[in-house]
Scaffold this motif. Sequence first.
Motif, PDB file in Angstrom:
ATOM      1  N   UNK A  50       0.832  -1.198   0.000  1.00 14.60           N
ATOM      2  CA  UNK A  50       0.000   0.000   0.000  1.00 14.60           C
ATOM      3  C   UNK A  50       0.866   1.245   0.000  1.00 14.60           C
ATOM      4  N   UNK A  51       0.514   2.208  -0.835  1.00 14.14           N
ATOM      5  CA  UNK A  51       1.269   3.458  -0.927  1.00 14.14           C
ATOM      6  C   UNK A  51       0.851   4.411   0.195  1.00 14.14           C
ATOM      7  N   UNK A  52       1.806   5.170   0.694  1.00 11.45           N
ATOM      8  CA  UNK A  52       1.488   6.265   1.602  1.00 11.45           C
ATOM      9  C   UNK A  52       1.091   7.471   0.746  1.00 11.45           C
ATOM     10  N   UNK A  53       0.067   8.197   1.193  1.00 16.19           N
ATOM     11  CA  UNK A  53      -0.441   9.302   0.379  1.00 16.19           C
ATOM     12  C   UNK A  53      -0.436  10.604   1.166  1.00 16.19           C
ATOM     13  N   UNK A  54      -0.392  11.699   0.426  1.00 13.28           N
ATOM     14  CA  UNK A  54      -0.410  13.050   0.989  1.00 13.28           C
ATOM     15  C   UNK A  54      -1.418  13.882   0.207  1.00 13.28           C
ATOM     16  N   UNK A  55      -2.371  14.473   0.919  1.00 13.04           N
ATOM     17  CA  UNK A  55      -3.419  15.300   0.309  1.00 13.04           C
ATOM     18  C   UNK A  55      -4.243  14.545  -0.739  1.00 13.04           C
ATOM     19  N   UNK A  56      -4.440  13.268  -0.510  1.00 12.38           N
ATOM     20  CA  UNK A  56      -5.271  12.448  -1.384  1.00 12.38           C
ATOM     21  C   UNK A  56      -6.246  11.653  -0.520  1.00 12.38           C
ATOM     22  N   UNK A  57      -7.487  11.528  -0.964  1.00 13.47           N
ATOM     23  CA  UNK A  57      -8.464  10.745  -0.221  1.00 13.47           C
ATOM     24  C   UNK A  57      -8.219   9.253  -0.394  1.00 13.47           C
ATOM     25  N   UNK A 216      10.467  25.947  -6.986  1.00 13.13           N
ATOM     26  CA  UNK A 216       9.953  26.944  -7.919  1.00 13.13           C
ATOM     27  C   UNK A 216       9.116  26.276  -9.008  1.00 13.13           C
ATOM     28  N   UNK A 217       9.604  25.126  -9.484  1.00  9.48           N
ATOM     29  CA  UNK A 217       8.850  24.391 -10.503  1.00  9.48           C
ATOM     30  C   UNK A 217       7.540  23.858  -9.929  1.00  9.48           C
ATOM     31  N   UNK A 218       7.589  23.366  -8.677  1.00 10.82           N
ATOM     32  CA  UNK A 218       6.366  22.907  -8.015  1.00 10.82           C
ATOM     33  C   UNK A 218       5.319  24.026  -7.979  1.00 10.82           C
ATOM     34  N   UNK A 219       5.771  25.220  -7.596  1.00 16.59           N
ATOM     35  CA  UNK A 219       4.860  26.351  -7.447  1.00 16.59           C
ATOM     36  C   UNK A 219       4.177  26.690  -8.772  1.00 16.59           C
ATOM     37  N   UNK A 220       4.965  26.777  -9.832  1.00 17.80           N
ATOM     38  CA  UNK A 220       4.391  27.128 -11.136  1.00 17.80           C
ATOM     39  C   UNK A 220       3.464  26.028 -11.641  1.00 17.80           C
ATOM     40  N   UNK A 230       6.025  14.658 -10.912  1.00 19.17           N
ATOM     41  CA  UNK A 230       7.368  14.879 -10.373  1.00 19.17           C
ATOM     42  C   UNK A 230       7.758  13.642  -9.557  1.00 19.17           C
ATOM     43  N   UNK A 231       8.794  12.946  -9.993  1.00 15.78           N
ATOM     44  CA  UNK A 231       9.168  11.688  -9.337  1.00 15.78           C
ATOM     45  C   UNK A 231      10.566  11.790  -8.732  1.00 15.78           C
ATOM     46  N   UNK A 232      10.630  11.600  -7.421  1.00 16.48           N
ATOM     47  CA  UNK A 232      11.916  11.528  -6.720  1.00 16.48           C
ATOM     48  C   UNK A 232      12.316  10.062  -6.588  1.00 16.48           C
ATOM     49  N   UNK A 256       5.914  18.607  -1.898  1.00 18.11           N
ATOM     50  CA  UNK A 256       5.119  19.528  -2.698  1.00 18.11           C
ATOM     51  C   UNK A 256       4.161  20.351  -1.868  1.00 18.11           C
ATOM     52  N   UNK A 257       4.022  19.980  -0.569  1.00 15.43           N
ATOM     53  CA  UNK A 257       3.155  20.697   0.368  1.00 15.43           C
ATOM     54  C   UNK A 257       1.716  20.714  -0.140  1.00 15.43           C
ATOM     55  N   UNK A 258       1.374  21.669  -0.965  1.00 15.86           N
ATOM     56  CA  UNK A 258       0.017  21.819  -1.485  1.00 15.86           C
ATOM     57  C   UNK A 258      -0.250  20.909  -2.682  1.00 15.86           C
ATOM     58  N   UNK A 259       0.780  20.199  -3.155  1.00 17.25           N
ATOM     59  CA  UNK A 259       0.619  19.259  -4.275  1.00 17.25           C
ATOM     60  C   UNK A 259       0.437  17.852  -3.691  1.00 17.25           C
ATOM     61  N   UNK A 260      -0.530  17.082  -4.172  1.00 16.78           N
ATOM     62  CA  UNK A 260      -0.706  15.709  -3.679  1.00 16.78           C
ATOM     63  C   UNK A 260       0.554  14.874  -3.897  1.00 16.78           C
ATOM     64  N   UNK A 261       0.769  13.892  -3.022  1.00 17.17           N
ATOM     65  CA  UNK A 261       1.965  13.064  -3.115  1.00 17.17           C
ATOM     66  C   UNK A 261       1.692  11.605  -2.805  1.00 17.17           C
ATOM     67  N   UNK A 262       2.587  10.743  -3.301  1.00 16.74           N
ATOM     68  CA  UNK A 262       2.488   9.297  -3.080  1.00 16.74           C
ATOM     69  C   UNK A 262       3.902   8.761  -2.803  1.00 16.74           C
ATOM     70  N   UNK A 263       4.025   7.894  -1.798  1.00 15.97           N
ATOM     71  CA  UNK A 263       5.284   7.175  -1.566  1.00 15.97           C
ATOM     72  C   UNK A 263       5.079   5.724  -1.985  1.00 15.97           C
ATOM     73  N   UNK A 264       5.997   5.210  -2.832  1.00 17.79           N
ATOM     74  CA  UNK A 264       5.808   3.937  -3.522  1.00 17.79           C
ATOM     75  C   UNK A 264       7.013   3.034  -3.299  1.00 17.79           C
ATOM     76  N   UNK A 265       6.766   1.733  -3.237  1.00 18.01           N
ATOM     77  CA  UNK A 265       7.853   0.749  -3.209  1.00 18.01           C
ATOM     78  C   UNK A 265       8.473   0.690  -4.601  1.00 18.01           C
TER      79      UNK A 265
END
Length: 400
Positions: A50-57, A216-220, A230-232, A256-265
Amino acid sequence: MNNMLTIISNALCRITGRNVAAQTVSEGSSVLASRSFSDFTPAASFDIKKCEVHRLEEGPPVRSELTRDQGLHYYRVMQTVRRMELKADQLYKQKIIRGFCHLYDGQEACAMGIEAGINPSDHVITAYRAHGYTYTRGVAVKEILAELTGRRGGVAKGKGGSMHMYANNFYGGNGIVGAQVPLGAGIALACKYRGNNQLCVSLYGDGAANQGQIFEAFNMAALWKLPCIFICENNKYGMGTSVERSSASTEYYKRGDYIPGIRVDGMDVLCVREAVKFAADHCRAGKGPIVMELETYRYHGHSMSDPGVSYRTREEIQEVRSKSDPITLLKDRMLSNNMAAVEEFKEMDVAIRKEVEEAALFATSDPEPPLDDLCDHIFSNNEPIDVRGANAWSKLTSHS
């Protein structure tokens, strides 16, 4: 009676590591010469982390279906990237490859999973650890190795080397740390401007994650709701430094703070594929960008100048190899579900080794580009203008 024969056949497969049916393999597709007790399972469904999520239902699914053909294809691609990188390691140590060289072995599930989760018409841009993505974007092994050795048959005509390879809808490895991220946002802006329902995958590492230009790219991207993933690729270490020593927060998917995020295996190709599909649907629905963190691991050092064992132990590397290797994980899944035979993988491995050896022979025998070609491919479409140091009419001579 048939059910009993199937049970016996599957048991023999697990005990002996062999399948009773004889088969031959061609490019990852099985052609059965004869059938005995049972056919291969054409598809199977697997539980994935299961992925960890940020700002996602809700996040990506926790089950993934894999067909036999997909599995064989994924295995072949990942194993080819692995053998190609090991050959690059060998050529570098023989001083045939010079300059910078950042290898990708251990991280193959990231490149394959991303490619499986997007369309060929979508766009990819990454950093200097680019060989795997160059291959998944359609460039042949011999063109990649020839580029590494600086030969005319290389994908960039021998002028780019390890860090600068390009293909259709692939904007290369980029040598400046983090600089590819705003470029990726620009590509996503072009996709939105054209309204072609395409997106851009912009990749960077955990070391680059602290660069200001990324935020800066996240903001724009968030302001303009750009279709960008955007993949780290968090492979745990930057240049000799663990993530804990370089980052106050190692939850890169929340950066991304205000951008939704996912942590994946990132060691499981199915996890990566499902997460990227989820992110792609998010972008195509006009919801804007999404940040993804792929937890992965590199087996080699940061670059060829880094042995990779001064800041981590050999035991740590071996433990990851034995417990989390992406190629072994996929292979074991397919074997335990009667989706393939051990012999198939062995034959595929032999074919891949042959392909890589032939590519290495090409990369060491193909001529270097002539000196007169040095000024080519600087300008496009228009007549070249006279620029100091880049005059296309000047005749160059070698004084070495």
